[in-house]
Motif scaffolding. Structure first.
Motif, mmCIF file in Angstrom:
data_model
loop_
_atom_site.group_PDB
_atom_site.id
_atom_site.type_symbol
_atom_site.label_atom_id
_atom_site.label_comp_id
_atom_site.label_asym_id
_atom_site.label_seq_id
_atom_site.Cartn_x
_atom_site.Cartn_y
_atom_site.Cartn_z
ATOM 1 N N MET A 111 -11.805 24.210 -44.850
ATOM 2 C CA MET A 111 -11.081 25.166 -45.226
ATOM 3 C C MET A 111 -10.492 26.002 -44.178
ATOM 4 S SD MET A 111 -11.982 28.462 -47.645
ATOM 5 C CE MET A 111 -11.400 30.037 -47.306
ATOM 6 N N THR A 112 -9.384 25.939 -43.861
ATOM 7 C CA THR A 112 -8.898 26.738 -42.491
ATOM 8 C C THR A 112 -8.342 28.142 -43.049
ATOM 9 O OG1 THR A 112 -6.807 25.970 -42.742
ATOM 10 C CG2 THR A 112 -8.221 24.718 -41.288
ATOM 11 N N VAL A 113 -8.429 29.230 -42.099
ATOM 12 C CA VAL A 113 -8.007 30.771 -42.389
ATOM 13 C C VAL A 113 -6.852 31.057 -41.787
ATOM 14 C CG1 VAL A 113 -8.608 32.979 -42.362
ATOM 15 C CG2 VAL A 113 -10.552 31.169 -42.934
ATOM 16 N N THR A 114 -5.665 31.143 -42.521
ATOM 17 C CA THR A 114 -4.366 31.558 -41.760
ATOM 18 C C THR A 114 -4.629 33.057 -40.990
ATOM 19 O OG1 THR A 114 -3.298 32.667 -43.369
ATOM 20 C CG2 THR A 114 -3.266 30.216 -43.324
ATOM 21 N N GLU A 115 -4.048 33.320 -39.987
ATOM 22 C CA GLU A 115 -3.843 34.624 -39.315
ATOM 23 C C GLU A 115 -3.454 35.686 -40.554
ATOM 24 O OE1 GLU A 115 -1.387 37.179 -35.933
ATOM 25 O OE2 GLU A 115 -1.290 35.094 -36.064
ATOM 26 N N LEU A 116 -2.531 35.300 -41.377
ATOM 27 C CA LEU A 116 -1.927 36.326 -42.223
ATOM 28 C C LEU A 116 -3.129 36.632 -43.356
ATOM 29 C CD1 LEU A 116 -0.078 37.957 -43.853
ATOM 30 C CD2 LEU A 116 0.690 36.005 -44.947
ATOM 31 N N GLU A 117 -4.073 35.787 -43.864
ATOM 32 C CA GLU A 117 -5.212 35.717 -44.452
ATOM 33 C C GLU A 117 -6.156 36.613 -43.942
ATOM 34 O OE1 GLU A 117 -5.218 31.635 -47.137
ATOM 35 O OE2 GLU A 117 -5.881 31.839 -45.063
ATOM 36 N N LEU A 118 -6.415 36.345 -42.680
ATOM 37 C CA LEU A 118 -7.436 37.239 -42.185
ATOM 38 C C LEU A 118 -6.929 38.619 -41.780
ATOM 39 C CD1 LEU A 118 -10.365 37.235 -40.714
ATOM 40 C CD2 LEU A 118 -9.209 36.587 -38.623
ATOM 41 N N ARG A 119 -5.654 38.689 -41.351
ATOM 42 C CA ARG A 119 -4.980 40.006 -41.320
ATOM 43 C C ARG A 119 -5.251 40.742 -42.427
ATOM 44 N NH1 ARG A 119 -2.254 41.460 -36.723
ATOM 45 N NH2 ARG A 119 -1.807 39.347 -36.194
ATOM 46 N N GLU A 120 -4.753 40.422 -43.522
ATOM 47 C CA GLU A 120 -4.945 40.933 -44.678
ATOM 48 C C GLU A 120 -6.143 41.239 -45.109
ATOM 49 O OE1 GLU A 120 -2.821 38.459 -47.526
ATOM 50 O OE2 GLU A 120 -0.906 39.124 -47.052
ATOM 51 N N THR A 121 -7.349 40.355 -44.874
ATOM 52 C CA THR A 121 -8.874 41.000 -45.307
ATOM 53 C C THR A 121 -9.054 41.937 -44.369
ATOM 54 O OG1 THR A 121 -9.316 38.614 -45.653
ATOM 55 C CG2 THR A 121 -11.102 39.776 -45.258
ATOM 56 N N LEU A 122 -8.783 42.087 -43.129
ATOM 57 C CA LEU A 122 -9.276 42.932 -42.089
ATOM 58 C C LEU A 122 -8.475 44.498 -42.601
ATOM 59 C CD1 LEU A 122 -9.522 40.820 -38.934
ATOM 60 C CD2 LEU A 122 -11.442 41.996 -40.163
ATOM 61 N N ALA A 123 -7.147 44.188 -42.885
ATOM 62 C CA ALA A 123 -6.464 45.462 -43.353
ATOM 63 C C ALA A 123 -7.163 46.061 -44.404
ATOM 64 C CB ALA A 123 -5.029 45.184 -43.499
ATOM 65 N N ALA A 124 -7.598 45.189 -45.283
ATOM 66 C CA ALA A 124 -8.395 45.951 -46.683
ATOM 67 C C ALA A 124 -9.738 46.538 -46.295
ATOM 68 C CB ALA A 124 -8.670 44.943 -47.602
ATOM 69 N N VAL A 125 -10.474 45.739 -45.326
ATOM 70 C CA VAL A 125 -11.697 46.365 -44.767
ATOM 71 C C VAL A 125 -11.485 47.712 -43.980
ATOM 72 C CG1 VAL A 125 -13.715 46.002 -43.390
ATOM 73 C CG2 VAL A 125 -13.003 44.302 -45.033
ATOM 74 N N LEU A 126 -10.537 47.671 -43.126
ATOM 75 C CA LEU A 126 -10.091 48.704 -42.437
ATOM 76 C C LEU A 126 -9.460 49.892 -42.910
ATOM 77 C CD1 LEU A 126 -9.492 46.830 -39.068
ATOM 78 C CD2 LEU A 126 -11.510 48.306 -39.762
ATOM 79 N N ASN A 127 -8.700 49.722 -43.967
ATOM 80 C CA ASN A 127 -7.953 50.570 -44.756
ATOM 81 C C ASN A 127 -6.823 50.860 -43.732
ATOM 82 O OD1 ASN A 127 -7.055 51.973 -47.106
ATOM 83 N ND2 ASN A 127 -8.075 53.897 -46.340
ATOM 84 N N ARG A 128 -6.185 50.027 -43.295
ATOM 85 C CA ARG A 128 -4.808 50.247 -42.345
ATOM 86 C C ARG A 128 -3.914 49.085 -42.984
ATOM 87 N NH1 ARG A 128 -5.783 52.037 -37.076
ATOM 88 N NH2 ARG A 128 -7.980 52.932 -36.795
#
Length: 75
Positions: free
Chosen positions: A1-18
């Motif tokens: 399973m690979t992770v796209t930049e968009l998926e990772l960016r969305e995950t981090l945005a949710a964690v960082l609330n940004r």
């Protein structure tokens, strides 16, 4: 399973609330507010998804670009 930049960016945005646009690829995620506890939670989540990620690697190089490279190398 690979992770796209968009998926990772969305995950981090949710964690960082940004908004996703505020997370530059080379920005230090620790300076943006991610804690070691949150990193451990993400590692646990990714390991449940069968990605053998390394907490140490994520903490050592805490940028979106480096995390994306690590996650996809682990896949």
């Amino acid at each position: 399973m690979t992770v796209t930049e968009l998926e990772l960016r969305e995950t981090l945005a949710a964690v960082l609330n940004r908004p996703t646009r505020e997370i530059a690829g080379d920005a230090n995620l620790v300076l943006l507010g991610i804690s070691s506890l949150e990193i451990m939670r993400l590692v646990s989540r990714w390991r449940r998804q069968k990605l053998p990620v390394s907490f140490e690697a994520l903490v050592t190089e805490p940028t979106l670009d480096q995390w994306l490279a690590h996650l996809n190398a682990a896949a």
